[in-house]
Design a protein around this motif. Structure first.
Motif, mmCIF file in Angstrom:
data_model
loop_
_atom_site.group_PDB
_atom_site.id
_atom_site.type_symbol
_atom_site.label_atom_id
_atom_site.label_comp_id
_atom_site.label_asym_id
_atom_site.label_seq_id
_atom_site.Cartn_x
_atom_site.Cartn_y
_atom_site.Cartn_z
ATOM 1 N N HIS A 258 -59.130 -10.964 -24.284
ATOM 2 C CA HIS A 258 -59.075 -10.901 -22.821
ATOM 3 C C HIS A 258 -60.341 -10.231 -22.304
ATOM 4 O O HIS A 258 -60.787 -9.226 -22.850
ATOM 5 C CB HIS A 258 -57.845 -10.078 -22.401
ATOM 6 C CG HIS A 258 -57.774 -9.763 -20.941
ATOM 7 N ND1 HIS A 258 -57.440 -10.692 -20.000
ATOM 8 C CD2 HIS A 258 -57.987 -8.602 -20.267
ATOM 9 C CE1 HIS A 258 -57.450 -10.114 -18.789
ATOM 10 N NE2 HIS A 258 -57.780 -8.858 -18.931
ATOM 11 N N SER A 267 -63.690 -5.534 -23.016
ATOM 12 C CA SER A 267 -62.983 -6.750 -23.399
ATOM 13 C C SER A 267 -62.138 -6.476 -24.637
ATOM 14 O O SER A 267 -62.552 -5.753 -25.539
ATOM 15 C CB SER A 267 -63.976 -7.871 -23.710
ATOM 16 O OG SER A 267 -64.681 -8.207 -22.543
ATOM 17 N N LEU A 297 -52.327 -5.203 -20.073
ATOM 18 C CA LEU A 297 -51.841 -6.517 -20.509
ATOM 19 C C LEU A 297 -50.407 -6.424 -21.011
ATOM 20 O O LEU A 297 -49.592 -7.313 -20.792
ATOM 21 C CB LEU A 297 -52.742 -7.076 -21.623
ATOM 22 C CG LEU A 297 -54.122 -7.558 -21.176
ATOM 23 C CD1 LEU A 297 -54.969 -7.888 -22.393
ATOM 24 C CD2 LEU A 297 -54.000 -8.769 -20.274
ATOM 25 N N LEU A 304 -53.169 -12.368 -18.492
ATOM 26 C CA LEU A 304 -54.256 -13.008 -19.243
ATOM 27 C C LEU A 304 -54.943 -14.046 -18.370
ATOM 28 O O LEU A 304 -54.298 -14.821 -17.679
ATOM 29 C CB LEU A 304 -53.674 -13.717 -20.461
ATOM 30 C CG LEU A 304 -53.642 -12.986 -21.789
ATOM 31 C CD1 LEU A 304 -53.110 -13.921 -22.851
ATOM 32 C CD2 LEU A 304 -55.007 -12.475 -22.173
ATOM 33 N N HIS A 305 -56.264 -14.072 -18.416
ATOM 34 C CA HIS A 305 -57.012 -15.136 -17.736
ATOM 35 C C HIS A 305 -56.847 -16.440 -18.496
ATOM 36 O O HIS A 305 -56.456 -16.446 -19.658
ATOM 37 C CB HIS A 305 -58.502 -14.800 -17.725
ATOM 38 C CG HIS A 305 -58.835 -13.694 -16.808
ATOM 39 N ND1 HIS A 305 -58.657 -13.790 -15.463
ATOM 40 C CD2 HIS A 305 -59.327 -12.463 -17.046
ATOM 41 C CE1 HIS A 305 -59.034 -12.656 -14.917
ATOM 42 N NE2 HIS A 305 -59.433 -11.836 -15.847
ATOM 43 N N GLY A 308 -58.640 -16.173 -21.630
ATOM 44 C CA GLY A 308 -58.086 -15.324 -22.668
ATOM 45 C C GLY A 308 -57.152 -16.108 -23.580
ATOM 46 O O GLY A 308 -56.848 -17.269 -23.333
#
Lengths: 532, 307
Positions: A258, A267, A297, A304-305, A308
């Motif tokens: 992520h 990250s 998270l 999460l993108h 990710g």
């Protein structure tokens, strides 16, 4: 011979508390002098008075034999008093050299050279043109120290400097401080860590409730005798019992990667961990290595993108897209690092603060608040956890940090969660209360809760955890059983050593099998595994 | 066609100049951690004061100087409220902005609707006669060049000088700046007064050059565009200037299109410079890293010295 600094009868009263009460203190040239005390004992207030951040209500300060009124920090620096803060006074959007140029005269170019020279002579590598936001907390501390050294101080105040360092970083810091002291610079070393004070300091002044209770030579004391001076009684020992896990995995983080929204954030890359019912798993690491991002998270505060990958599962169900509220309905509870604003709302009463996470526990009916039940629940929490406050109507913001933390932890424990995640639960909490919190965690574990504990205090992790991971630059190590490892190894891993030779030491690693299994079937939802 | 291009380009520089002055001032204010929303009122006060003083004295320099002074004094009210009494910066900015609009009407009361001969454009002889370039670059009024110089000067100030470092440090973390010995309140007050003076000069450029007359409401929202320019220009002087020129160019194109008699509602056309500037700047400022690196972290937060 006159002392470098001499305080006589210093008092400072704040509206709610007497922070310093008739404090006397003497520091010789070249002396390393410890100020020892619990959180809230008045150490920080005393340092602020010496550094000119605030003024004493009573008493005199003598600097090199002269009575002085230290008007402000600039005045303190002109006298030759430097300070390295616990919460750094660096500017993130400026480079190292620019930061230092704000405190030391000279052009950026000439300063850069001096920075490199000083850094080399003390063995503290620093690149002058780096932006501060890209530095780790340990590196930032080096910048602060170099900044102080460049001002050629006669007295250097260090406020809890080792809280941001891995164990081997502490040795380097101590070598630097001893070298400075040999050069004639006195050091005022604030800490609550007894071993450090015994190994570093010539003298120690012990503060309790704002008063000096003793001035001692630390090498002639034992850790126990110092502790008794500091808290007035023996440090309570946590009763450790062996885990009795039935092996059901309650919280599973599987190959999580992520990149956070915040460009200064860390990250997370390929992080995996699992916590079974009835065990406590710890995450060790210096702050700023991705703990915050990983916790967000897991708690659902960040999702999460699309870029990710990986999964978070609670009690067997995948929760990637679920909100914090939905995750809580699965039996999840969370104690964030920041008490004010994230763990509690300062302008709301304790009653309403308990409503925030416990509204499903019978505190509402048809969408309306049941005030009597709410008050009762808050009162119960206050009583069970010995929270010192003005009752359930007291505003959360009016409590001391330690008391508010006890309330927040108690509030989450009262939910009887199946999964409890805590970030720095004992930070800033006094020694006795911290021991109570740890004891409560162990009891909760014994009732079958799966607990994940993030902490910067290695000793705490070894005290309560069954296994622990180490986090470094957003990468999570495999887990170590606490019974089979030691502070040394975890300390080395905290500076990233697990990345180069993760299995060189022959210790048994719980996660070997898990990692292998998951890499073959990353998409599968986690099945229950056998925990030790 | 060439005439049109000259018309638009030459007009763009002139139209952007008031915005650039005010925006460079506001940039310094925001970099020190203060959000001053009273630009519109300060520009109006500067516009009226500059017009009246220039008319009375017959000197444009007196006009600009008194405009700067009047708006700086008005901004001192804002500084007193926000830095002194720690009032909410948004509310105080709105209040002082409205006060400034009122002050401008009061000052300009006897001059409503009158005109003044605009400040002279420079004449560099042959250079100014050059086709295209001559009219655009070498035949503007002096304040246009001063505004361009101010963009360069402010960029240099903030990036390369000690004073600029101090302003940025105060804007990022006033507590830390205080702890290493910088007077946060003084730095912020000076920044606010500088911002006020610049907004006053920008306003005076409106009434002494761009539209050489005084009328109530003549600033017409430019103060608000300035606030948007600074934010969407991600607190970087060159980007802010680009935004200002874009605004100027679209304003000029709009005049031309209206003159051609296209069947577009004039209200929509008048709104175009505002809309296009905001949209374009919003798009180019999407990079969160750039924003984070340039955004003054303590912007809008009152600073109370920790005793």
């Amino acid at each position: 011979m006159t002392e470098l600094l001499s305080l006589r009868g210093i008092s400072k009263v704040y509206p709610s508390v007497v922070a310093n009460d008739n404090v006397n203190l003497d520091i010789d040239e070249g002396e390393i002098h410890a100020i020892l005390g619990e959180n809230g004992a008045g150490k920080s207030t005393l340092m602020k008075l010496i550094y000119g951040v605030s003024q004493p209500d009573n008493g005199t300060i003598q600097w090199r034999g002269q009575t002085v009124t230290i008007k402000n920090p600039a005045h303190a620096r002109s006298l030759g008093i430097g300070m390295v803060f616990q919460h750094f006074s660096l500017f993130e959007t400026l480079t190292v050299a620019e930061n230092i140029s704000l405190a030391v005269n000279g052009s950026i170019a000439s300063l850069s050279k001096r920075i490199t020279d000083v850094a080399d002579s003390f063995g503290l590598p620093i690149a002058p043109d780096t932006m501060v936001h890209s530095l780790s907390v340990g590196e930032r501390q080096r910048v602060e120290i170099v900044r102080c050294i460049l001002q050629e101080p006669r007295l250097l105040i260090m406020d809890e400097p080792t809280s941001v360092l891995p164990p081997q970083g502490v040795d380097l810091l101590f070598a630097t401080l001893r070298k400075l002291a040999q050069g004639g610079c006195s050091i005022l070393y604030i800490s609550h860590k007894l071993e450090e004070i015994r190994s570093l300091c010539d003298n120690a002044t012990v503060l309790r409730d704002g008063k000096v209770v003793a001035t001692v030579t630390p090498t002639e004391e034992t850790t126990q005798s110092l502790a008794r001076l500091m808290i007035g009684r023996d440090i309570p020992v946590t009763r450790q019992q062996t885990a009795s896990s039935d092996g059901r995995v309650m919280l599973d983080v599987n190959q999580l990667s992520h990149t956070p929204e915040d460009p200064f954030g860390t990250s997370i890359s390929d992080a995996s961990l699992s916590v079974a019912a009835g065990e406590i798993v710890g995450i060790a690491g210096i702050s700023g290595n991705g703990q915050n991002e990983l916790m967000r998270l897991i708690s659902g505060e960040s999702l999460l993108h699309s870029s990710g990958s990986g999964t978070v599962s609670i009690n067997g169900s995948k929760v990637n897209r679920l909100s914090p509220e939905q995750r809580r309905q699965l039996g999840f509870a969370f104690v964030p690092e920041e008490r004010i604003g994230r763990g509690a709302v300062p302008d709301l009463s304790l009653g309403f603060n308990s409503l925030l996470t416990s509204h499903n526990a019978g505190l509402t009916r048809f969408g309306f608040i049941r005030f009597a039940a709410m008050a009762e629940r808050a009162q119960q929490c206050i009583k069970d956890n010995d929270v010192r406050c003005g009752g359930d109507n007291a505003l959360a913001g009016s409590l001391s940090g330690g008391n508010l933390q006890k309330f927040i932890v108690g509030r989450e424990m009262a939910l009887a969660p199946q999964v409890l995640v805590l970030s720095q639960p004992t930070w800033g909490v006094d020694v006795g209360a911290a021991a109570d919190i740890r004891q409560a965690l162990i009891e909760l574990r014994n009732k079958g809760t799966a607990i994940l504990l993030v902490s910067e205090e290695i000793e705490e992790l070894f005290e309560v955890c069954d296994r622990l991971h180490v986090i470094y630059e957003g990468k999570l190590s495999e887990s170590l059983r606490t019974a089979e490892t030691n502070v040394q190894q975890v300390g080395q891993w905290m500076s990233g050593q697990f990345l180069s030779s993760p299995r060189a030491d022959g210790l048994q690693h719980f996660d070997n099998q898990k990692a292998a299994g998951d890499s073959q079937s990353p998409a599968q939802s986690p099945s229950p595994r056998i925990a030790p | 066609m060439l005439d049109l291009l000259v018309f638009v380009l030459a007009g763009t520089l002139a139209a952007a100049t008031p915005l650039i002055f005010a925006a460079m001032g506001e940039l310094v204010v925001e970099k020190s951690g203060v959000l001053n929303l009273s630009i519109e009122g300060m520009m109006a006060t500067g516009a009226a004061t500059g017009f009246v003083m220039a008319k009375v004295s017959g000197s444009a320099i007196v006009g600009f100087a008194s405009a700067a002074l009047a708006s700086a004094l008005l901004s001192l009210v804002f500084a007193l409220l926000t830095v002194g009494f720690l009032a909410n910066q948004v509310a105080a900015g709105l209040a002082v902005g409205i006060l400034g609009l009122g002050v401008s009407v009061l000052i300009g009361k006897n001059y409503e609707g009158t005109t003044i001969s605009p400040i002279e454009k420079i004449d560099l002889g042959a250079l100014s006669e050059l086709p295209l370039l001559g009219k655009v670059i070498f035949a503007q009024d002096p304040m246009v060049y001063v505004s361009i110089a101010s963009v360069i000067a402010i960029t240099y100030l903030l990036k390369r000088t000690k004073l600029g470092l101090i302003i940025r440090a105060v804007g990022e973390s006033p507590d830390a700046a205080n702890s290493i010995g910088y007077p946060v309140v003084l730095v912020r007050t000076c920044a606010i007064m500088f911002g006020g003076a610049m907004a006053g000069i920008g306003g005076a450029h409106l009434t002494l050059s761009y539209t050489p007359l005084w009328a109530e409401g003549l600033v017409a929202g430019r103060g608000w565009i300035v606030v948007a320019l600074v934010v969407f220009g991600t607190w970087q002087a060159p980007r802010i200037a680009i935004g200002a020129y874009l605004f100027g160019a679209v304003s000029l194109i709009e005049l031309f299109v209206q003159g051609q008699g296209f069947a577009i509602p004039s209200q929509l056309m008048s709104a175009m410079p505002y809309i296009i500037t905001i949209v374009v700047l919003a798009i180019i400022s999407r990079n969160p890293r750039v924003v984070r690196l340039n955004h003054p972290a303590s912007l809008g937060i009152p600073y109370l010295r920790n005793e």
